[in-house]
Design an enzyme around this catalytic site. Sequence first.
Site, PDB file in Angstrom:
ATOM      1  N   LYS A  24     -13.099  -2.449 -83.460  1.00  0.00           N
ATOM      2  CA  LYS A  24     -13.260  -2.634 -82.018  1.00  0.00           C
ATOM      3  C   LYS A  24     -13.218  -4.111 -81.626  1.00  0.00           C
ATOM      4  O   LYS A  24     -12.537  -4.491 -80.690  1.00  0.00           O
ATOM      5  CB  LYS A  24     -14.607  -2.011 -81.607  1.00  0.00           C
ATOM      6  CG  LYS A  24     -14.692  -1.597 -80.168  1.00  0.00           C
ATOM      7  CD  LYS A  24     -15.704  -0.436 -80.003  1.00  0.00           C
ATOM      8  CE  LYS A  24     -15.762  -0.009 -78.550  1.00  0.00           C
ATOM      9  NZ  LYS A  24     -16.275  -1.074 -77.683  1.00  0.00           N
ATOM     10  N   LYS A  43     -14.284 -10.274 -92.420  1.00  0.00           N
ATOM     11  CA  LYS A  43     -14.281  -9.542 -91.152  1.00  0.00           C
ATOM     12  C   LYS A  43     -14.495 -10.568 -90.041  1.00  0.00           C
ATOM     13  O   LYS A  43     -15.492 -11.288 -90.063  1.00  0.00           O
ATOM     14  CB  LYS A  43     -15.390  -8.489 -91.136  1.00  0.00           C
ATOM     15  CG  LYS A  43     -15.340  -7.572 -89.923  1.00  0.00           C
ATOM     16  CD  LYS A  43     -16.544  -6.643 -89.817  1.00  0.00           C
ATOM     17  CE  LYS A  43     -16.420  -5.355 -90.506  1.00  0.00           C
ATOM     18  NZ  LYS A  43     -17.448  -4.354 -90.127  1.00  0.00           N
ATOM     19  N   LEU A  91     -17.245 -10.140 -96.893  1.00  0.00           N
ATOM     20  CA  LEU A  91     -17.521  -8.822 -97.466  1.00  0.00           C
ATOM     21  C   LEU A  91     -16.831  -8.622 -98.813  1.00  0.00           C
ATOM     22  O   LEU A  91     -15.844  -9.287 -99.119  1.00  0.00           O
ATOM     23  CB  LEU A  91     -17.032  -7.737 -96.501  1.00  0.00           C
ATOM     24  CG  LEU A  91     -17.693  -7.701 -95.118  1.00  0.00           C
ATOM     25  CD1 LEU A  91     -16.903  -6.810 -94.180  1.00  0.00           C
ATOM     26  CD2 LEU A  91     -19.136  -7.228 -95.223  1.00  0.00           C
ATOM     27  N   ASP A 137     -23.925   6.935 -89.315  1.00  0.00           N
ATOM     28  CA  ASP A 137     -22.514   7.035 -88.909  1.00  0.00           C
ATOM     29  C   ASP A 137     -21.622   7.246 -90.119  1.00  0.00           C
ATOM     30  O   ASP A 137     -20.554   6.624 -90.224  1.00  0.00           O
ATOM     31  CB  ASP A 137     -22.134   5.738 -88.156  1.00  0.00           C
ATOM     32  CG  ASP A 137     -20.847   5.917 -87.366  1.00  0.00           C
ATOM     33  OD1 ASP A 137     -20.204   4.905 -87.031  1.00  0.00           O
ATOM     34  OD2 ASP A 137     -20.448   7.084 -87.141  1.00  0.00           O
ATOM     35  N   LYS A 139     -18.871   8.669 -92.010  1.00  0.00           N
ATOM     36  CA  LYS A 139     -17.637   9.450 -91.771  1.00  0.00           C
ATOM     37  C   LYS A 139     -16.518   8.759 -92.554  1.00  0.00           C
ATOM     38  O   LYS A 139     -16.661   7.596 -92.940  1.00  0.00           O
ATOM     39  CB  LYS A 139     -17.336   9.500 -90.268  1.00  0.00           C
ATOM     40  CG  LYS A 139     -17.199   8.147 -89.602  1.00  0.00           C
ATOM     41  CD  LYS A 139     -17.114   8.286 -88.093  1.00  0.00           C
ATOM     42  CE  LYS A 139     -17.052   6.905 -87.447  1.00  0.00           C
ATOM     43  NZ  LYS A 139     -17.202   6.956 -85.999  1.00  0.00           N
ATOM     44  N   ASN A 142     -15.640   5.088 -92.176  1.00  0.00           N
ATOM     45  CA  ASN A 142     -16.575   4.018 -92.566  1.00  0.00           C
ATOM     46  C   ASN A 142     -16.756   3.942 -94.063  1.00  0.00           C
ATOM     47  O   ASN A 142     -17.706   3.313 -94.532  1.00  0.00           O
ATOM     48  CB  ASN A 142     -17.951   4.264 -91.922  1.00  0.00           C
ATOM     49  CG  ASN A 142     -17.901   4.066 -90.433  1.00  0.00           C
ATOM     50  OD1 ASN A 142     -16.999   3.386 -89.931  1.00  0.00           O
ATOM     51  ND2 ASN A 142     -18.820   4.677 -89.718  1.00  0.00           N
ATOM     52  N   ASP A 155     -19.341   0.397 -93.042  1.00  0.00           N
ATOM     53  CA  ASP A 155     -19.711  -0.103 -91.725  1.00  0.00           C
ATOM     54  C   ASP A 155     -21.152   0.238 -91.360  1.00  0.00           C
ATOM     55  O   ASP A 155     -21.482   1.389 -91.148  1.00  0.00           O
ATOM     56  CB  ASP A 155     -18.782   0.535 -90.679  1.00  0.00           C
ATOM     57  CG  ASP A 155     -18.334  -0.519 -89.674  1.00  0.00           C
ATOM     58  OD1 ASP A 155     -17.228  -0.422 -89.144  1.00  0.00           O
ATOM     59  OD2 ASP A 155     -19.130  -1.448 -89.462  1.00  0.00           O
ATOM     60  N   THR A 173     -45.100   3.400 -73.899  1.00  0.00           N
ATOM     61  CA  THR A 173     -46.136   3.831 -74.833  1.00  0.00           C
ATOM     62  C   THR A 173     -45.699   5.101 -75.570  1.00  0.00           C
ATOM     63  O   THR A 173     -44.891   5.862 -75.073  1.00  0.00           O
ATOM     64  CB  THR A 173     -47.444   4.141 -74.070  1.00  0.00           C
ATOM     65  OG1 THR A 173     -48.300   4.801 -75.003  1.00  0.00           O
ATOM     66  CG2 THR A 173     -47.171   5.063 -72.893  1.00  0.00           C
TER      67      THR A 173
HETATM   68  C1  LIG Z   1     -21.555  -4.655 -84.028  1.00  0.00           C
HETATM   69  C2  LIG Z   1     -20.462  -3.626 -83.944  1.00  0.00           C
HETATM   70  C3  LIG Z   1     -19.287  -4.054 -84.786  1.00  0.00           C
HETATM   71  C4  LIG Z   1     -18.175  -2.991 -84.674  1.00  0.00           C
HETATM   72  N1  LIG Z   1     -17.200  -3.266 -85.686  1.00  0.00           N
HETATM   73  C5  LIG Z   1     -16.037  -3.908 -85.397  1.00  0.00           C
HETATM   74  O1  LIG Z   1     -15.772  -4.334 -84.289  1.00  0.00           O
HETATM   75  C6  LIG Z   1     -15.065  -4.045 -86.521  1.00  0.00           C
HETATM   76  C7  LIG Z   1     -14.285  -5.196 -86.583  1.00  0.00           C
HETATM   77  C8  LIG Z   1     -13.374  -5.269 -87.665  1.00  0.00           C
HETATM   78  C9  LIG Z   1     -13.274  -4.233 -88.617  1.00  0.00           C
HETATM   79  C10 LIG Z   1     -14.094  -3.110 -88.462  1.00  0.00           C
HETATM   80  N2  LIG Z   1     -14.036  -1.988 -89.297  1.00  0.00           N
HETATM   81  C11 LIG Z   1     -14.260  -2.056 -90.650  1.00  0.00           C
HETATM   82  O2  LIG Z   1     -14.442  -3.101 -91.195  1.00  0.00           O
HETATM   83  C12 LIG Z   1     -14.209  -0.771 -91.435  1.00  0.00           C
HETATM   84  C13 LIG Z   1     -12.810  -0.317 -91.672  1.00  0.00           C
HETATM   85  C14 LIG Z   1     -11.854  -1.456 -92.001  1.00  0.00           C
HETATM   86  C15 LIG Z   1     -11.790  -1.607 -93.462  1.00  0.00           C
HETATM   87  C16 LIG Z   1     -10.831  -2.699 -93.803  1.00  0.00           C
HETATM   88  N3  LIG Z   1     -10.324  -2.466 -95.121  1.00  0.00           N
HETATM   89  C17 LIG Z   1     -10.894  -2.991 -96.261  1.00  0.00           C
HETATM   90  N4  LIG Z   1     -10.173  -2.822 -97.380  1.00  0.00           N
HETATM   91  C18 LIG Z   1     -10.656  -3.288 -98.540  1.00  0.00           C
HETATM   92  N5  LIG Z   1     -11.801  -3.938 -98.692  1.00  0.00           N
HETATM   93  C19 LIG Z   1     -12.548  -4.129 -97.576  1.00  0.00           C
HETATM   94  N6  LIG Z   1     -13.773  -4.725 -97.401  1.00  0.00           N
HETATM   95  C20 LIG Z   1     -14.049  -4.611 -96.073  1.00  0.00           C
HETATM   96  N7  LIG Z   1     -13.069  -3.974 -95.393  1.00  0.00           N
HETATM   97  C21 LIG Z   1     -12.128  -3.663 -96.313  1.00  0.00           C
HETATM   98  C22 LIG Z   1     -15.010  -3.023 -87.425  1.00  0.00           C
END
Ligand SMILES: CCCCNC(=O)c1cccc(NC(=O)CCCCCNc2ncnc3[nH]cnc23)c1
Length: 270
Positions: A24, A43, A91, A137, A139, A142, A155, A173
Amino acid sequence: DKAARGQRWCLDDFEIGKPLGKGKFGSVYLAREKKSKYIVALKVLDKSQLVRANVEHQLRREIEIQSHLRHPNILRMYGYFYDSKRIYLILEFSPGGELYKQLTKKGKFSERLSAKFISDLAFALDYCHSKHVIHRDIKPENLLVGVNDDIKIADFGWSVHAPTSRRNTLCGTLDYLAPEMVEGREHDKQIDVWSLGVLLYEFLVGNPPFEAENHSATYRRISRIDLRFPRHVPTDAQDLIRRLLVKDPTKRMSLEEVPRHPWVVRNLSS
Ligand SMILES: CCCCNC(=O)c1cccc(NC(=O)CCCCCNc2ncnc3[nH]cnc23)c1
């Protein structure tokens, strides 16, 4: 390294590679830390978008929770840093990529792979719950896949600490809350068990159990536990799914029982 000493990271410490995925408020890139040559996933989140959506507190919680959890089936967060416009989360890189892409490509998973994934997830969620963390969450979107088909919970954008003393400030309260709401943290914990049941059905069948034309139809199927199995799903797998998808949270199978269920035992040993 720097993370151990808690020193400040900056973008210049990394070489940025291909994009791995997007969400997002930003994207995830393959990256390499220059000195150690260590491969990570970076990220990158846009500050102004986070503020506009009023989710800074959620991101703070995601960072707080994920950076303190240490489990082979939970994606590591090594650290974070920010500049004037963006926030960067350092990450773990998970070579198998996103689980939902594998599920889409394969259609559905074998019983053995599904049993391994569900058993690993049960241990990871039990670890989270032992730290009073509820993911809420779970699924395929994630979840990531590491080496040797290790599943990784990724996530934590929607996870919470429970029980939280802040509850009364949130809802005023506690005096006026019904008993089951005050005991909410137990039910909350069981929310992750329900998701495990939905996930297991989707692994074995290829689509989630309560899929329907629209939200209200889906909601109706969920509240009625309108569960139908294709003939190819073995009865012992159906039994496990029915024990996870129970309406009353207190009657749902506990996480520690999952790896001992006959269907899991049958498919892990073989
Ligand atoms: C506070 C609310 C935050 C909402 N999240 C976001 O806006 C958001 C922004 C960017 C990405 C995401 N979604 C995610 O990071 C989850 C899905 C994307 C995975 C990317 N692929 C990957 N492949 C291999 N190794 C990894 N280590 C981490 N990711 C990976 C989410």
